[in-house]
Structures are given as C-alpha cells and as structure tokens.
Design a protein around this motif. Structure first.
Motif, mmCIF file in Angstrom:
data_model
loop_
_atom_site.group_PDB
_atom_site.id
_atom_site.type_symbol
_atom_site.label_atom_id
_atom_site.label_comp_id
_atom_site.label_asym_id
_atom_site.label_seq_id
_atom_site.Cartn_x
_atom_site.Cartn_y
_atom_site.Cartn_z
ATOM 1 N N GLU A 270 37.159 -15.508 28.834
ATOM 2 C CA GLU A 270 37.132 -16.157 27.534
ATOM 3 C C GLU A 270 37.706 -15.220 26.468
ATOM 4 O O GLU A 270 37.541 -14.006 26.550
ATOM 5 C CB GLU A 270 35.671 -16.456 27.207
ATOM 6 C CG GLU A 270 35.463 -17.561 26.214
ATOM 7 C CD GLU A 270 33.987 -17.652 25.850
ATOM 8 O OE1 GLU A 270 33.704 -17.818 24.674
ATOM 9 O OE2 GLU A 270 33.141 -17.521 26.772
ATOM 10 N N VAL A 271 38.373 -15.800 25.478
ATOM 11 C CA VAL A 271 38.824 -14.989 24.342
ATOM 12 C C VAL A 271 37.874 -15.278 23.190
ATOM 13 O O VAL A 271 37.813 -16.399 22.683
ATOM 14 C CB VAL A 271 40.274 -15.338 23.959
ATOM 15 C CG1 VAL A 271 40.689 -14.593 22.697
ATOM 16 C CG2 VAL A 271 41.214 -14.990 25.093
ATOM 17 N N ALA A 272 37.106 -14.274 22.792
ATOM 18 C CA ALA A 272 36.105 -14.483 21.741
ATOM 19 C C ALA A 272 36.795 -14.770 20.418
ATOM 20 O O ALA A 272 36.431 -15.689 19.702
ATOM 21 C CB ALA A 272 35.212 -13.260 21.614
ATOM 22 N N ASP A 273 37.798 -13.995 20.111
ATOM 23 C CA ASP A 273 38.563 -14.236 18.887
ATOM 24 C C ASP A 273 39.851 -13.427 18.972
ATOM 25 O O ASP A 273 39.951 -12.482 19.742
ATOM 26 C CB ASP A 273 37.766 -13.827 17.651
ATOM 27 C CG ASP A 273 38.212 -14.621 16.418
ATOM 28 O OD1 ASP A 273 39.239 -15.327 16.505
ATOM 29 O OD2 ASP A 273 37.540 -14.530 15.397
ATOM 30 N N VAL A 274 40.809 -13.838 18.156
ATOM 31 C CA VAL A 274 42.063 -13.098 18.083
ATOM 32 C C VAL A 274 42.035 -12.273 16.810
ATOM 33 O O VAL A 274 41.709 -12.781 15.747
ATOM 34 C CB VAL A 274 43.247 -14.086 18.078
ATOM 35 C CG1 VAL A 274 44.549 -13.350 17.922
ATOM 36 C CG2 VAL A 274 43.236 -14.906 19.342
ATOM 37 N N VAL A 275 42.342 -11.003 16.922
ATOM 38 C CA VAL A 275 42.280 -10.100 15.777
ATOM 39 C C VAL A 275 43.642 -9.428 15.630
ATOM 40 O O VAL A 275 44.239 -9.003 16.621
ATOM 41 C CB VAL A 275 41.202 -9.017 15.986
ATOM 42 C CG1 VAL A 275 41.066 -8.145 14.753
ATOM 43 C CG2 VAL A 275 39.868 -9.650 16.337
ATOM 44 N N VAL A 276 44.129 -9.375 14.423
ATOM 45 C CA VAL A 276 45.407 -8.716 14.180
ATOM 46 C C VAL A 276 45.230 -7.205 14.381
ATOM 47 O O VAL A 276 44.247 -6.617 13.933
ATOM 48 C CB VAL A 276 45.895 -9.038 12.762
ATOM 49 C CG1 VAL A 276 47.135 -8.244 12.416
ATOM 50 C CG2 VAL A 276 46.165 -10.522 12.649
ATOM 51 N N ASN A 277 46.173 -6.588 15.086
ATOM 52 C CA ASN A 277 46.063 -5.181 15.468
ATOM 53 C C ASN A 277 45.697 -4.256 14.316
ATOM 54 O O ASN A 277 44.833 -3.395 14.453
ATOM 55 C CB ASN A 277 47.392 -4.701 16.067
ATOM 56 C CG ASN A 277 47.513 -5.104 17.508
ATOM 57 O OD1 ASN A 277 46.625 -5.752 18.059
ATOM 58 N ND2 ASN A 277 48.621 -4.735 18.135
ATOM 59 N N ASP B 251 33.658 -10.816 30.969
ATOM 60 C CA ASP B 251 33.780 -12.275 30.917
ATOM 61 C C ASP B 251 34.355 -12.745 29.591
ATOM 62 O O ASP B 251 34.725 -13.898 29.436
ATOM 63 C CB ASP B 251 32.421 -12.946 31.185
ATOM 64 C CG ASP B 251 31.370 -12.516 30.170
ATOM 65 O OD1 ASP B 251 31.651 -11.561 29.411
ATOM 66 O OD2 ASP B 251 30.288 -13.120 30.141
ATOM 67 N N LYS B 252 34.447 -11.831 28.644
ATOM 68 C CA LYS B 252 34.907 -12.241 27.325
ATOM 69 C C LYS B 252 35.630 -11.061 26.683
ATOM 70 O O LYS B 252 35.153 -9.934 26.764
ATOM 71 C CB LYS B 252 33.713 -12.641 26.479
ATOM 72 C CG LYS B 252 34.044 -13.313 25.198
ATOM 73 C CD LYS B 252 32.876 -14.114 24.674
ATOM 74 C CE LYS B 252 31.919 -13.240 23.892
ATOM 75 N NZ LYS B 252 30.846 -14.013 23.254
ATOM 76 N N VAL B 253 36.795 -11.314 26.081
ATOM 77 C CA VAL B 253 37.511 -10.209 25.433
ATOM 78 C C VAL B 253 37.847 -10.569 23.986
ATOM 79 O O VAL B 253 37.911 -11.739 23.623
ATOM 80 C CB VAL B 253 38.826 -9.849 26.166
ATOM 81 C CG1 VAL B 253 38.566 -9.405 27.582
ATOM 82 C CG2 VAL B 253 39.801 -11.010 26.124
ATOM 83 N N TRP B 254 38.029 -9.548 23.200
ATOM 84 C CA TRP B 254 38.563 -9.706 21.837
ATOM 85 C C TRP B 254 40.016 -9.276 21.930
ATOM 86 O O TRP B 254 40.310 -8.161 22.335
ATOM 87 C CB TRP B 254 37.777 -8.842 20.852
ATOM 88 C CG TRP B 254 36.373 -9.336 20.692
ATOM 89 C CD1 TRP B 254 35.384 -9.243 21.616
ATOM 90 C CD2 TRP B 254 35.819 -10.019 19.582
ATOM 91 N NE1 TRP B 254 34.239 -9.824 21.143
ATOM 92 C CE2 TRP B 254 34.481 -10.304 19.888
ATOM 93 C CE3 TRP B 254 36.319 -10.415 18.336
ATOM 94 C CZ2 TRP B 254 33.633 -10.969 19.013
ATOM 95 C CZ3 TRP B 254 35.466 -11.070 17.463
ATOM 96 C CH2 TRP B 254 34.142 -11.347 17.796
ATOM 97 N N LEU B 255 40.893 -10.189 21.569
ATOM 98 C CA LEU B 255 42.313 -9.986 21.835
ATOM 99 C C LEU B 255 43.042 -9.519 20.579
ATOM 100 O O LEU B 255 42.933 -10.147 19.520
ATOM 101 C CB LEU B 255 42.905 -11.303 22.352
ATOM 102 C CG LEU B 255 44.369 -11.315 22.733
ATOM 103 C CD1 LEU B 255 44.617 -10.393 23.914
ATOM 104 C CD2 LEU B 255 44.816 -12.724 23.060
ATOM 105 N N GLY B 256 43.769 -8.436 20.705
ATOM 106 C CA GLY B 256 44.573 -7.946 19.590
ATOM 107 C C GLY B 256 45.927 -8.629 19.605
ATOM 108 O O GLY B 256 46.449 -8.954 20.671
ATOM 109 N N ILE B 257 46.482 -8.866 18.430
ATOM 110 C CA ILE B 257 47.777 -9.539 18.394
ATOM 111 C C ILE B 257 48.682 -8.880 17.354
ATOM 112 O O ILE B 257 48.222 -8.378 16.344
ATOM 113 C CB ILE B 257 47.607 -11.053 18.135
ATOM 114 C CG1 ILE B 257 48.874 -11.791 18.509
ATOM 115 C CG2 ILE B 257 47.247 -11.347 16.687
ATOM 116 C CD1 ILE B 257 48.607 -13.057 19.230
ATOM 117 N N THR B 258 49.961 -8.870 17.656
ATOM 118 C CA THR B 258 50.931 -8.339 16.694
ATOM 119 C C THR B 258 52.255 -9.072 16.886
ATOM 120 O O THR B 258 52.325 -10.043 17.625
ATOM 121 C CB THR B 258 51.102 -6.814 16.876
ATOM 122 O OG1 THR B 258 51.966 -6.338 15.849
ATOM 123 C CG2 THR B 258 51.691 -6.472 18.230
ATOM 124 N N GLY B 259 53.276 -8.622 16.237
ATOM 125 C CA GLY B 259 54.587 -9.262 16.316
ATOM 126 C C GLY B 259 55.109 -9.534 14.926
ATOM 127 O O GLY B 259 54.335 -9.629 13.970
#
Lengths: 394, 405
Positions: B179-186, B74-82
């Motif tokens: 839900e996205v709990a938080d966005v975390v840089v990869n 129901d909730k994920v921690w999302l990795g982000i890059t770019g």
C-alpha cells in the motif's frame, strides 16, 4: 428547415465569403482573423461603440445607431442594441448584399452582439446567403443578466441561422496555470476562435484533393448550437502527423479527445504540403476514430497549402450523443493560459503555433538525454553539457 | 500508542531505488532499522521511463530492506520528484458571519480546494501546506481557533504535479500488493530531517542534489515558503564527462565519484589521471583540469539557476540559517565553496539526516536524506493523527494538509 443558398444553383463560381464581426467581441475576433488568415476575406465590423470601431482593421466599418447610442455603445442593454441596429438597417444591408456565405461572429450576452447578429442572420437568409453564426457565450462569472441575454439571443439566432458554432468561454478558459494574467486567457480564447473560423473558411472555400461539399459541411454543423467541438494543431518533422493530432486533441474544447465521444458529426481537416502521405492521413484518422464512438459520423477533407511545410490537423464537430451539461465544466474563475501569439506584426495563420526549434547540434551533444524530456531554462537546453554551451574547452 | 510504529520510506531515484525502514518509539525517537537499496534502471530525471525495469528495482530494494530490517513491509510512504512538480503560494479567504468564533468548520472552509486553484486539469495537488493565518487582516496568526473575527484568510504553499506521472510511481509499488500511505514531494521529506526547528524559523534553503533532479525548498518563519524541482543532477555531470572526455558512461560515473572536484585554480597543468583498461575500454589518460572544469561548469550553472529561483521569492540575506546541501551530489569535492561563491555571503553547509538514531552509516549518508525524511514525515503525520484521533477517518485528506512545522 434549410433553404439552399443562391450560389448552389451556379456552382461554377467559388462562394463569396464574408466575415462580419458584430459588437466589441465580434469586432475583436474579426480583427484577429484578418491579421492571421492567408487568404482574401471581405471583413465588416459592425458596432455601436465608435471607439472600438475606429481601432478595428476590418475592410468596412459600420457604426450602428449613431442617433440611438451616440457612438457610445449599447451599454450592455440588448433593447438599446436592437434599436441601434434597426436604425442602421440600410448600412447593414450593404454588408449583406452580394455575399454567399455570411460568417457572423459575435459575443452573446452584451447589448450589441446578440440582437444584431440575429438580425443580420435573418436579413442574410432572406437574401439567399447562408448565415454561419460563430458565437461565444459569456463567462459564468459575468453574471446572470448577461447569461440570460445570451440565452435569449441564442434562441433568436437559432431561428434564422442553420449553422451555429457555439463556443463557451467557460470551457475555453479551462486550461490554465496559476499565476498568469487574465489578459492572456482572453487572448487565448480569441485565438482559439479565430483558429476555428479560419479552418471553417478554408474548408468552405473548398479546393484540394479531397474537398468537402458545402451541403455536407452544413449538415455537419447544423444545430451545433449546444456546443461545438474544435481543436487544431500542427507539426513538422518525421512524426508530424502524431504531433499535429496530439496538439489538436489537447484543445480545451475536446478535453484531450474525451469529448469526441459525444460528437455525432466530426469533420477532420488535414492540410499541409503536397507530400502528405496516405499513411499519415490513415494514422490521423485512426487516431481520431479511436476517440470517437461507434455512432460518430466522421468526415475527412484534405487540402494542400504550398506555402508551408507544416501539417495541420483541425477537428470540428457537433455534439449530439450525450448531453453537454454532463461534461466536466469546472466552476472556476478562468485562470489564465499561456499566450499563444498576440499582436504580432506579421503573424502566421493561428493554427501554426510557436514551435520550439531544436538547435542544430550533433546528436552526441545530449548523450544519454537525447530521448528524454528536455530541461529548458531561459531558452537553453540544459541537457547539452554546460562546457559545450559555454565553449569552455578548446 | 504502546506499540512501536513502523514507517517505511521509498524513493524511486534516478541512480538508485532505496527503502528505509524506521520505527517510531513512544518517546518520539525515530530509529532506523534497515536500508534497502537497488541500482535504478528505467528512471530518468526522477521520472519513470521504463516501467518494467523500474518496478523490478522497486521490488529488489523493498526485498533488501525487509531482509536488513527483519520486518515485513506492507505500507510505504512514496517520495516523488520530476520537473512536472511545481510549487506556488496561494492565499485563500473566507468571510465569516459577523463576529463569529473561529472553529474547525471555519478553518476547513478556508482550506484550499483543488478546483479553486486554477492548476491544470491533468495535474493533481500533492500538498497544501499552511503558512500562516490572518484574522481580519491581523497578520501572523498561528492558530486562529477560538478567536473572534469576520474575515479569515490563510496563506498556503501548494505543490502539484501531473497526475498520470504520480500514478505511475504509485502503480510501481502497488504491483507487489504494498500500500502507498501517501505521496510526498522529495524536498518536503528531506527538509524534515535536514532542518531542525530553529533553522526552520530562522529561514533556510535545503538543496537536495540527487542523480536526476535537484529538489529545493525554502523554510521561513517556520513555514514552507517556496519549493521547486530543477531537472538537473549528478547524471548530467556523468553525461558531460562521457561526452567531454570520450569515456564510457560507467567509467565516467566512477571517475566522477573517485576523482571529481570543482577545484580549478589550484590544479597544476599536466596533472593526469590514468584510467585502467577494462573489457571494451583500452584505458585512457585524462587531464584533471579538464575533468574539474566540466564538473565546475555544470554545478556552477545549476547553482546559478537555483539562485535565480530563490531570489524571485526570498532575498538571500533573509535565510538566517543559510543553505544546506544534501543528496548524493553534495559529496562532490569543493561544492560547498562553489555554492558560497554563487550565493555570495550566505553560509553554505553540507547536511545529512539529523535527530534520528540507528546505524550512523545510514543517517550520515546524504544520499539517504530524502528516504529518511519520508519516515520522519510519516512519523509527524501519525503523531498529529493521534492528537486528533477523531479525524482518523479523514486520514487520506489530512495527510497532505497537515501542518509540518
């Protein structure tokens, strides 16, 4: 009320434009414009600071109040500045006489610029010229005294000048990346201002397939003293219209086009080579109108410049709908902004910013990355295979 | 908490979308329950370019993860890059009333406010990670609470990126009412599982070479010193091979994984690899030396660029624990030796997630470092929240400001 300038009675001649830079900031901006413009402009530099005057490249340089200030500047005091200007009244008149349009540029808040600009505008109007004031207000961090002097000078200017193009330094510095030096921010602000003035001068000079009449221009800019909308951009290639418009909207004075909503009058000036298509013009106007509100009065001018194959879009407007105070001005010290072009020996007009050219390689060279955002490092397009760039095979 | 806490990490990568479900045991152990994967479409260089396709892949990966772990997500921690993700260091200071005791209020005052940083308006601050405090100029203060002082300063590492692009990734997940709990840089996530405390203190460079991007992060004295993203990854190697050997992308990818290496000197001339014919491909012989030369050129260049970025901030000899390579591309044969020749004298090691339990095939796979790192990050945030349960309501703000040590 607006008094019609003398030259309107004799419309056979093109109006005589004169650019007057007053005070340190004004002289600086005037210099920049002289270096960048492609057309003839009579420039005058007026300053009480001898040192700044001597380094100026303006056509005529007039020292203000040599007895009052001994050429050392007004020291940020507006009363000394006004006294100096009154002392050199005769010299100032030589700068005004014979001009049809006076473009007065000055930075408010200091000692010389504000009071002298108001005086020049007053004298100019009395002699039948149209004073156009292009002014900047000081950064917030420059302190309350300068802000107060700037406000005072602005009220005075409004009495004498019908057209005031007002740039707030705070807004101009509002596009920044961390860790860049302050000098570049100031240079970028000047650059923006120079761009605006050049565009105004181009429009005022008229010509082209779809010129704007001077009375129209005056009505667009009249009382824009509370804040001016300006953005300029250029592009070339197949989608030059989109590129140019996008760059123009990116201007900090437009906030990605959001501020156009508050504009009551917006002038769109499109200039470029003679092959500008109707479709391109329509596209740009459509793009602009999608950002403006229903009550915004849009004006279009079209001019042709034969010496360039770039299409340039400039937007000038005044706010009227909504209060400028409600607009998002960030209360930050200006962190600096990428330098656009500075002190180049042979610069192009400021609206034509440095453009990254694509290397003339065959399209296959980038393969699947041909349409993605390029990865550039130290000027190399890293999407092109390394072995091709290093010529490793054969 | 008695109940085991479930953490899900999701990475929308260039080659694959992957979701890791892990549970945090009361004894602090992190156990992997299942990994869901889906080949990625619509992502280039770590950024979403085709929203519809990308969200389909996210759906597939999450569904796969639910199946394998037998848990509902129901909730994920999302990795982000770019390439838009940028990191820089920033010092903030606060003048305190004369000789005041430093409390949480003072520490909050010295914390970075997004609007003071001078980051572009369209950007959003993702992390502001405390490096160290100074009290009246005294360096190296780890926790200033309770100390007396008149001036409190703090060094932060700030990571920011373009808000719209971050939002796009979040929307991709929210489509499915997750839900996205938080966005975390990869790179921040990877480092949490690749490095142990000792390595963080000794100084280490973590390099996660993925499909579309290379994410790097430097730890020094137990704090994040520098981070960055270079928009080059395994995809570039595949593309280079496709162009250089004139073979289809799919075959180039397969060839890279099966035969690719950075060795050049030991390869004999006329050593040829035969590619079998396939629908739409009539088979081909490729020269092994050419293959390796293309891969070598690309990776050598990537590592050279990386070295330039690192040297601007930290001289290599200060990286006591050396360089740790992870991510899918770190499986390329010979990359460790190549990296050692570029970063002369610095030890280079291949790394995967440490100090987690579960199926070894999952945590020993360097492709999953980021995703497992996300669950570890989630675990760290949760454990700190429990300590300061009073601040539960500030969860959102805290998430990005916690001290990751």
């Amino acid at each position: 009320m607006i008094t019609y300038p003398r030259w309107l009675e004799n419309t056979a001649d093109a109006p005589r434009l004169r650019l007057i830079g007053i005070g340190n900031a004004g002289v600086h901006i005037a210099d920049r414009i002289t270096r960048h413009t492609s057309f003839q402009l009579e420039t005058f530099a007026l300053n009480s600071d001898k040192q700044s005057l001597n380094s100026s490249s303006a056509g005529t340089r007039i020292a203000l109040g040599p007895m009052t200030t001994h050429g050392l500047g007004a020291g940020g005091d507006s009363e000394t500045g006004l006294e100096a200007a009154k002392e050199s009244l005769k010299d100032i008149l030589t700068a005004i006489d014979g001009a049809d349009i006076l473009m007065i540029c000055a930075g408010l808040g200091g000692g010389t610029g504000g009071p002298t600009a108001a005086l020049v505008a007053k004298l100019g109007k009395e002699r039948g010229a149209l004073p156009v004031a292009i002014i900047t207000s000081p950064f917030r961090f420059e302190g309350r005294r300068r802000a107060a002097q700037a406000a005072e000078a602005l009220t005075e200017l409004k009495k004498h000048s019908d057209v005031i193009v007002h740039f707030e330094n705070d807004r101009m510095a509002d596009f920044s990346e961390p860790g860049q030096d302050a000098q570049k921010t100031f240079a970028a602000c000047d650059e923006l201002l120079a761009g605006a003035i050049t565009t105004l001068a181009c429009v005022a000079k008229g010509g082209g397939p779809l010129p704007v009449s001077l009375p129209d221009l005056i009505s667009i800019l009249r009382h824009s003293g509370d804040g001016c909308l300006f953005g300029s951009g250029s592009g070339e290639g197949d989608n030059r219209a989109d590129l140019a418009l996008e760059e123009a909207l990116r201007s900090p004075l437009l906030d990605n086009g959001r501020l156009l909503k508050n504009g009551s009058e917006v002038l769109v000036n499109i200039s470029g080579p003679s092959n500008i298509g109707f479709v391109e013009v329509a596209k740009i106007m459509q793009g602009v109108s999608s950002h403006t509100s229903d009550r915004t009065n849009l004006h279009l001018t079209l001019s042709v410049a034969t010496n360039s194959d770039r299409l340039t879009v400039s937007l000038i407007g005044r706010t009227g709908i909504g209060e400028l105070q409600h607009l998002p001005v960030r209360e930050t010290a200006p962190a600096p902004q990428p330098a656009l072009e500075e002190h180049k020996p042979n610069p192009k007009p400021p609206t034509q910013k440095i453009h990254q050219e694509d290397l003339p390689l065959e399209p296959i060279a980038k393969g699947r990355f041909v349409n993605s955002e390029p990865t550039i490092f130290e000027g190399e397009d890293l999407d092109i295979p390394t072995f091709i760039r290093r010529k490793l095979l054969n | 908490m008695a109940r085991d806490k479930l953490h899900v990490g999701l990475e929308i990568g260039t080659t694959k979308v992957c979701a890791v479900v892990a549970e945090s045991r009361p004894n602090g152990e992190l156990r992997l329950l299942g990994v869901g994967e889906s080949p990625s479409r619509g992502v280039r260089k770590g950024e979403i370019v085709d929203f519809t396709n990308a969200s389909k892949c996210v759906h597939d990966a999450l569904a796969d993860a639910e199946d394998r772990s037998d848990r509902e997500i129901d909730k994920v921690w999302l990795g982000i890059t770019g390439s838009h993700i940028k990191g820089f260091n920033h010092r903030n200071s606060a003048i305190l009333p004369a000789e005041a005791e430093i409390t949480d209020a003072e520490i909050e005052e010295v914390e970075c406010k997004e609007q003071d940083l001078g980051i572009p308006k369209e950007n959003h601050m993702l992390h502001s990670i405390i490096q160290r405090y100074y009290v009246d100029g005294q360096a190296g203060v780890i926790d200033p609470r309770g100390m007396l002082g008149s001036r409190l300063e703090a060094d932060f590492h700030i990571i920011h990126g373009i808000a719209n692009r971050i939002q796009n990734a979040i929307r991709c997940v929210k489509e499915f009412e997750i839900e996205v709990a938080d966005v975390v840089v990869n790179s921040v996530a990877s480092a949490q599982v690749v490095l142990n405390d000792h390595q963080k203190r000794a100084g280490a460079l973590v390099v996660d070479i993925g499909g579309g991007t290379t994410d790097f992060l430097i730890y020094q004295d137990g704090a994040i010193r520098h981070s960055g993203v270079i928009a080059i990854g395994g995809d570039h190697i595949t593309n280079d091979l496709c162009i250089g050997l004139r073979i289809p992308i799919a075959r180039a990818e397969k060839l890279k994984i099966e035969e690719g290496s950075t060795e050049i000197d030991t390869i004999k001339a006329n050593d040829r690899i035969t590619l079998k014919n396939d629908t739409g491909f009539s088979g081909k012989e490729v020269d092994r030396r050419t293959l390796n030369l293309i891969i070598h050129a690309r990776l050598h260049e990537l590592l050279t660029i990386l070295r330039k970025h690192v040297q601007e901030v930290v001289p290599e000899h200060l990286l006591g624990a050396g360089i740790l390579l992870t991510g899918g591309c770190s499986q390329t044969k010979g990359i460790r030796e190549l990296a050692e020749s570029v970063f002369q004298g610095t030890p280079v090691n291949l790394a995967h997630a440490q100090s987690v339990s579960g199926p070894a095939s999952a945590f020993e796979n360097p492709q999953l470092s980021t995703c497992i790192g996300l669950t570890r990050y989630a675990q760290i945030v949760h454990s700190q929240l429990q300590q300061t349960s009073l601040f539960d309501s500030f969860f959102k703000q805290l998430g990005s400001k916690l001290k990751i040590v």
